[in-house]
Design an enzyme around this catalytic site. Sequence first.
Site, PDB file in Angstrom:
ATOM      1  N   GLY A  94       4.022  -8.885 -27.667  1.00 26.59           N
ATOM      2  CA  GLY A  94       5.265  -9.548 -28.026  1.00 26.59           C
ATOM      3  C   GLY A  94       5.082 -10.532 -29.160  1.00 26.59           C
ATOM      4  N   ASP A 109       4.588 -16.728 -30.704  1.00 31.34           N
ATOM      5  CA  ASP A 109       4.868 -17.973 -29.989  1.00 31.34           C
ATOM      6  C   ASP A 109       4.777 -17.768 -28.475  1.00 31.34           C
ATOM      7  OD1 ASP A 109       5.260 -19.233 -32.391  1.00 31.34           O
ATOM      8  OD2 ASP A 109       7.451 -19.087 -32.343  1.00 31.34           O
ATOM      9  N   THR A 110       5.306 -16.651 -27.999  1.00 25.50           N
ATOM     10  CA  THR A 110       5.215 -16.362 -26.568  1.00 25.50           C
ATOM     11  C   THR A 110       3.775 -16.085 -26.164  1.00 25.50           C
ATOM     12  OG1 THR A 110       7.416 -15.369 -26.732  1.00 25.50           O
ATOM     13  CG2 THR A 110       6.193 -14.975 -24.701  1.00 25.50           C
ATOM     14  N   GLY A 111       3.034 -15.419 -27.049  1.00 24.17           N
ATOM     15  CA  GLY A 111       1.622 -15.153 -26.776  1.00 24.17           C
ATOM     16  C   GLY A 111       0.823 -16.424 -26.550  1.00 24.17           C
ATOM     17  N   GLU A 166      -1.397  -8.603 -27.946  1.00 25.63           N
ATOM     18  CA  GLU A 166      -1.073  -7.792 -29.123  1.00 25.63           C
ATOM     19  C   GLU A 166       0.200  -8.386 -29.694  1.00 25.63           C
ATOM     20  OE1 GLU A 166       0.453  -5.821 -31.801  1.00 25.63           O
ATOM     21  OE2 GLU A 166       1.318  -4.708 -30.124  1.00 25.63           O
ATOM     22  N   CYS A 221       6.039  -3.783 -34.817  1.00 22.17           N
ATOM     23  CA  CYS A 221       5.090  -4.875 -35.073  1.00 22.17           C
ATOM     24  C   CYS A 221       4.284  -4.620 -36.340  1.00 22.17           C
ATOM     25  CB  CYS A 221       4.154  -5.049 -33.882  1.00 22.17           C
ATOM     26  SG  CYS A 221       3.207  -3.583 -33.475  1.00 22.17           S
TER      27      CYS A 221
END
Length: 456
Positions: free
Chosen positions: A282, A285-287, A305, A339
């Site tokens: 994803g 920032d969420t990673g 990823e 991506c």
Amino acid sequence: MAAARRISTLLSRSFPSASPSLLRSLGRESSRARGISRFSTAAVVEEPIIPPVQISYTKNLINGQFVDAASGKTFPVYDPRTAEVIANVAEGDAEDIDRAVATARKAFDEGPWPKMTPYERSRIMLRAADLIEKNMEELAALETWNNGKPYVQSLKSEVPMVVRLLHYYAGWADKIHGLTVPGDGNYHIQTLHEPIGVAGQIVPWNFPLLLFTWKVAPALTCGNTIVLKSAEQTPLTALYVAKLFHEAGLPPGVLNVVSGYGPTAGAALASHMDVDKLSFTGHCDTGKIVQELAAKSNLKPVTLELGGKSPFIIFDDADVDQAVELAHFALFYNQGQCCCAGSRTYVHERVYDEFVEKAKARAMRRIVGDPFKSGVEQGPQIDPEQFQKVLRYIRSGIESNATLECGGDRLGNRGYFVQPTVFSDVTVSFISLLQFLIPIFSFIILCVVTDCTSIK
């Protein structure tokens, strides 16, 4: 020209189930279809085609059973063509994640899956692949309805790739070997690969079926049990395929699917003390949040990823027509929601003007509309958030004085359709230029060093 051939080969490897001509233009050959207006609202404002599929699975799948969320809450899932609700799905949260993890832990510690012979596991995975292939048209329709990608893309490329991936990983089940290493004296060291335990997996919305398979297949091959949180925008195909896995003989509790939002279900999974390994695909920032939650809990290993921007480079010896088609595909495939989308194209000055004119003409020919309609190349963006983000990027390009060659606005007044948009004369910041050049210089230096070594 050599560069264009290499790029074509890479794309072909990425989408092995499709022919090279299909890869270069999913829908270009069908762009001759009658009754579809290019780059206009005509194909958008028509009444949407009713998908040939029923939505049968909307509850969380825990311990082999479809169950309501512990809270009893549901959340709406939308058709991006119309912004209308197509289903209400059980909204899992921390309590549902706890139930799913407890089930997966028991299935790993006490159940048959990790103890099965690799051959038995591979047979179940192959049966699941057969069931997916048998239900291919229904799955493709559900994927397109929930995601907005062209039906031909789902049917001809992505669902067949799911089948192929399962065949591939099923083949690995009995080929994961340890090593025997000689030690000092009459001793040897033996290594053994074992399943890690409960795998937590969080998937995004742009390729729901493919990313589900990329995470689930290798984990199952190795004998792990799984708790997977699907993207809240696209939960439907994950539930359907998980049901097919159980029909193929997967024991209860081995594969659990919880639908829900990132700050609730996703955070609970990332921070759970009884999850042994976490995988997330994803946004960057969420990673960062996922990795922090994993570190603050049981320091579980995390695989991230997070995608990125991929520059597309056109040299002066390229076949410009082929380069235009490949650059067009690299940018607009899957509504640009990749991506690794080639959203920045660097063109040699000798062919720049020709490339820009032909790229503009190709974008103007692109057919946008109902993804179930024959000949349509591009459907809607996934949701209003992504739709507005794309429009903000377009406004940013205009405000930075880049030349808007075509597009630049929404298409129609219903759903989340955006005109294929091309900018030229884009100003590149010094930092962006460095980020682009450093890998190239590193590659050149590596080549020089390699050549010098070979001379010696």
